[in-house]
Design an enzyme around this catalytic site. Structure first.
Site, PDB file in Angstrom:
ATOM      1  N   LYS A 154      -5.703   3.677  19.347  1.00 38.90           N
ATOM      2  CA  LYS A 154      -5.842   4.617  18.220  1.00 38.90           C
ATOM      3  C   LYS A 154      -7.306   5.024  18.028  1.00 38.90           C
ATOM      4  O   LYS A 154      -7.606   6.174  17.673  1.00 38.90           O
ATOM      5  CB  LYS A 154      -5.310   3.973  16.938  1.00 38.90           C
ATOM      6  CG  LYS A 154      -5.448   4.834  15.675  1.00 38.90           C
ATOM      7  CD  LYS A 154      -4.763   6.187  15.812  1.00 38.90           C
ATOM      8  CE  LYS A 154      -4.534   6.888  14.476  1.00 38.90           C
ATOM      9  NZ  LYS A 154      -5.734   7.100  13.687  1.00 38.90           N
ATOM     10  N   GLU A 179      -9.661  13.280  19.305  1.00 44.17           N
ATOM     11  CA  GLU A 179      -9.391  14.218  18.204  1.00 44.17           C
ATOM     12  C   GLU A 179     -10.687  14.879  17.736  1.00 44.17           C
ATOM     13  O   GLU A 179     -10.730  16.095  17.482  1.00 44.17           O
ATOM     14  CB  GLU A 179      -8.737  13.449  17.065  1.00 44.17           C
ATOM     15  CG  GLU A 179      -8.468  14.211  15.803  1.00 44.17           C
ATOM     16  CD  GLU A 179      -8.000  13.271  14.708  1.00 44.17           C
ATOM     17  OE1 GLU A 179      -8.745  13.085  13.723  1.00 44.17           O
ATOM     18  OE2 GLU A 179      -6.892  12.710  14.842  1.00 44.17           O
ATOM     19  N   TYR A 180     -11.756  14.091  17.627  1.00 42.22           N
ATOM     20  CA  TYR A 180     -13.051  14.636  17.224  1.00 42.22           C
ATOM     21  C   TYR A 180     -13.467  15.764  18.164  1.00 42.22           C
ATOM     22  O   TYR A 180     -13.902  16.838  17.738  1.00 42.22           O
ATOM     23  CB  TYR A 180     -14.131  13.547  17.270  1.00 42.22           C
ATOM     24  CG  TYR A 180     -14.209  12.631  16.079  1.00 42.22           C
ATOM     25  CD1 TYR A 180     -13.076  12.281  15.347  1.00 42.22           C
ATOM     26  CD2 TYR A 180     -15.426  12.071  15.696  1.00 42.22           C
ATOM     27  CE1 TYR A 180     -13.156  11.414  14.277  1.00 42.22           C
ATOM     28  CE2 TYR A 180     -15.520  11.208  14.614  1.00 42.22           C
ATOM     29  CZ  TYR A 180     -14.376  10.875  13.913  1.00 42.22           C
ATOM     30  OH  TYR A 180     -14.464  10.014  12.857  1.00 42.22           O
ATOM     31  N   MET A 191       0.089   7.715   3.127  1.00 43.24           N
ATOM     32  CA  MET A 191       0.889   7.368   4.294  1.00 43.24           C
ATOM     33  C   MET A 191       1.911   6.291   3.969  1.00 43.24           C
ATOM     34  O   MET A 191       3.074   6.387   4.356  1.00 43.24           O
ATOM     35  CB  MET A 191      -0.006   6.942   5.460  1.00 43.24           C
ATOM     36  CG  MET A 191      -0.760   8.106   6.079  1.00 43.24           C
ATOM     37  SD  MET A 191      -1.699   7.678   7.567  1.00 43.24           S
ATOM     38  CE  MET A 191      -0.386   7.361   8.743  1.00 43.24           C
ATOM     39  N   GLY A 192       1.501   5.256   3.273  1.00 46.64           N
ATOM     40  CA  GLY A 192       2.412   4.164   2.950  1.00 46.64           C
ATOM     41  C   GLY A 192       3.637   4.616   2.175  1.00 46.64           C
ATOM     42  O   GLY A 192       4.764   4.187   2.439  1.00 46.64           O
ATOM     43  N   GLY A 206       0.829  -1.198   0.000  1.00 50.58           N
ATOM     44  CA  GLY A 206       0.000   0.000   0.000  1.00 50.58           C
ATOM     45  C   GLY A 206       0.860   1.244   0.000  1.00 50.58           C
ATOM     46  O   GLY A 206       1.578   1.515   0.964  1.00 50.58           O
ATOM     47  N   LEU A 207       0.791   2.006  -1.087  1.00 50.11           N
ATOM     48  CA  LEU A 207       1.630   3.193  -1.234  1.00 50.11           C
ATOM     49  C   LEU A 207       0.782   4.442  -1.415  1.00 50.11           C
ATOM     50  O   LEU A 207       1.020   5.262  -2.288  1.00 50.11           O
ATOM     51  CB  LEU A 207       2.584   3.011  -2.418  1.00 50.11           C
ATOM     52  CG  LEU A 207       3.595   1.869  -2.261  1.00 50.11           C
ATOM     53  CD1 LEU A 207       4.329   1.619  -3.574  1.00 50.11           C
ATOM     54  CD2 LEU A 207       4.578   2.178  -1.131  1.00 50.11           C
ATOM     55  N   HIS A 250      -7.901   7.586  20.567  1.00 53.86           N
ATOM     56  CA  HIS A 250      -7.150   8.772  20.099  1.00 53.86           C
ATOM     57  C   HIS A 250      -7.990   9.578  19.119  1.00 53.86           C
ATOM     58  O   HIS A 250      -8.093  10.801  19.221  1.00 53.86           O
ATOM     59  CB  HIS A 250      -5.842   8.287  19.450  1.00 53.86           C
ATOM     60  CG  HIS A 250      -5.126   9.303  18.615  1.00 53.86           C
ATOM     61  ND1 HIS A 250      -5.544   9.649  17.334  1.00 53.86           N
ATOM     62  CD2 HIS A 250      -4.001  10.028  18.842  1.00 53.86           C
ATOM     63  CE1 HIS A 250      -4.720  10.545  16.832  1.00 53.86           C
ATOM     64  NE2 HIS A 250      -3.776  10.799  17.718  1.00 53.86           N
ATOM     65  N   ASN A 251      -8.614   8.888  18.161  1.00 52.50           N
ATOM     66  CA  ASN A 251      -9.407   9.593  17.161  1.00 52.50           C
ATOM     67  C   ASN A 251     -10.691  10.165  17.747  1.00 52.50           C
ATOM     68  O   ASN A 251     -11.166  11.213  17.323  1.00 52.50           O
ATOM     69  CB  ASN A 251      -9.720   8.668  15.984  1.00 52.50           C
ATOM     70  CG  ASN A 251      -8.555   8.570  15.019  1.00 52.50           C
ATOM     71  OD1 ASN A 251      -7.400   8.685  15.422  1.00 52.50           O
ATOM     72  ND2 ASN A 251      -8.840   8.347  13.756  1.00 52.50           N
TER      73      ASN A 251
END
Length: 303
Positions: A173, A180-181, A11-12, A7-8, A176-177
């Protein structure tokens, strides 16, 4: 250290580049041939498919899966499970549901394979600033992979760490999100209130600058808002339409299951859901998501 990267995307590809720049050997593959070609130009070894990628890695292999959560991640892991050998490692680095990671680890374990789930934060800024990584799985396997995490993190001893057994990385995570919201919603509402006080004609970029130092509300999100306000403070061509990746929903569901009151996170999720109603607050939320994560902002002509 040698690593396979599947996966590029935004982020990848950046993670691959950061690893190569620090001397790691990265074998890459993607559904888009051009993405592989670009990574090869940066020093990666290309592979046209998963089978070829596995063949180019030395045992015990480590393969980082950085594709969209859900079916793409699951199908990739399933295919890799049939290609890898006992002792090899699959790293699930996307925003997957933590319960899926638990099941994946159990299934792979039956084949002698190891799963490490990595909740990864950093978005489009990760290449320059480094990534925050919350890691779950078998502690000894995580220790084995530490050179990879030390390179991807903001510093070898900062921004990453082991948080528990299988699923813990994605669980943390997810929370974490959710946080973040809530933070994004509070910033957006506060600036929106100031925007609606015309007699003061408040410069929102200047307020952001003031808050950047010494204030208890200073943060990276605020820094990004300052950059956005320096360019535009009206956002007239931005539609107040804010998507949610799913992790905020999972956080709210988990809070309900655990009998934990989470009104701020819950309300911020509900606000995103109703963001089809036009409003400056929602425009700011859309701008923030674009600033830190590179998420597309919907504009008037897109409707």
């Amino acid at each position: 250290m040698q690593l396979g990267m599947v996966g590029l995307g935004k982020m990848g590809a950046n993670m691959t580049q950061r690893l190569i720049e620090d001397g790691h050997e990265v074998v890459v593959t993607d559904l888009i041939p051009l993405a592989i070609e670009e990574a090869v130009k940066d020093g990666a070894t290309g592979a046209e498919d998963l089978a070829t990628l596995v063949k180019k890695l030395d045992a015990p292999r480590a393969v980082w899966v950085m594709v969209p959560a859900g079916v793409p991640t699951q199908s990739t892991i399933d295919e890799l499970a049939n290609l890898l050998e006992a002792g090899d490692i699959i790293i699930n680095g996307g925003n997957s549901y933590y319960k899926d990671a638990i099941i994946q680890a159990e299934q792979l374990g039956k084949k002698g394979l190891h799963l490490v789930d990595v909740g990864t934060s950093g978005g489009v800024w990760g290449l320059k600033e480094g990534y925050s990584m919350m890691i779950g799985g078998e502690k000894e396997i995580v220790d084995h992979l530490s050179p990879i995490f030390e390179t991807l993190a903001p510093a070898a001893d900062k921004g990453w760490g082991y948080v528990g057994s299988s699923g813990a990385g994605h669980f943390v995570k997810m929370i974490h999100n959710g946080i973040e919201y809530g933070m994004m919603q509070a910033y957006a509402e506060g600036f929106s209130i100031m925007k609606q006080k015309p007699e003061y004609d408040i410069d929102l970029a200047e307020v952001s600058r003031i808050w950047q130092d010494g204030s208890v509300v200073r943060s990276w999100l605020l820094d990004l808002m300052k950059e956005a306000f320096d360019v535009d403070q009206d956002f007239e061509d931005i539609v107040g339409y804010v998507n949610d990746s799913g992790e905020g929903r999972w956080t709210v569901f988990e809070a309900i299951d655990l009998n934990v009151s989470a009104p701020v996170i819950t309300e911020s999720l509900l606000r995103r859901i109703r963001s089809r109603e036009e409003g400056y607050t929602d425009k700011l939320l859309s701008v923030m998501r674009n600033q830190f994560g590179g998420h597309k902002m919907m504009k008037e002509e897109d409707e």
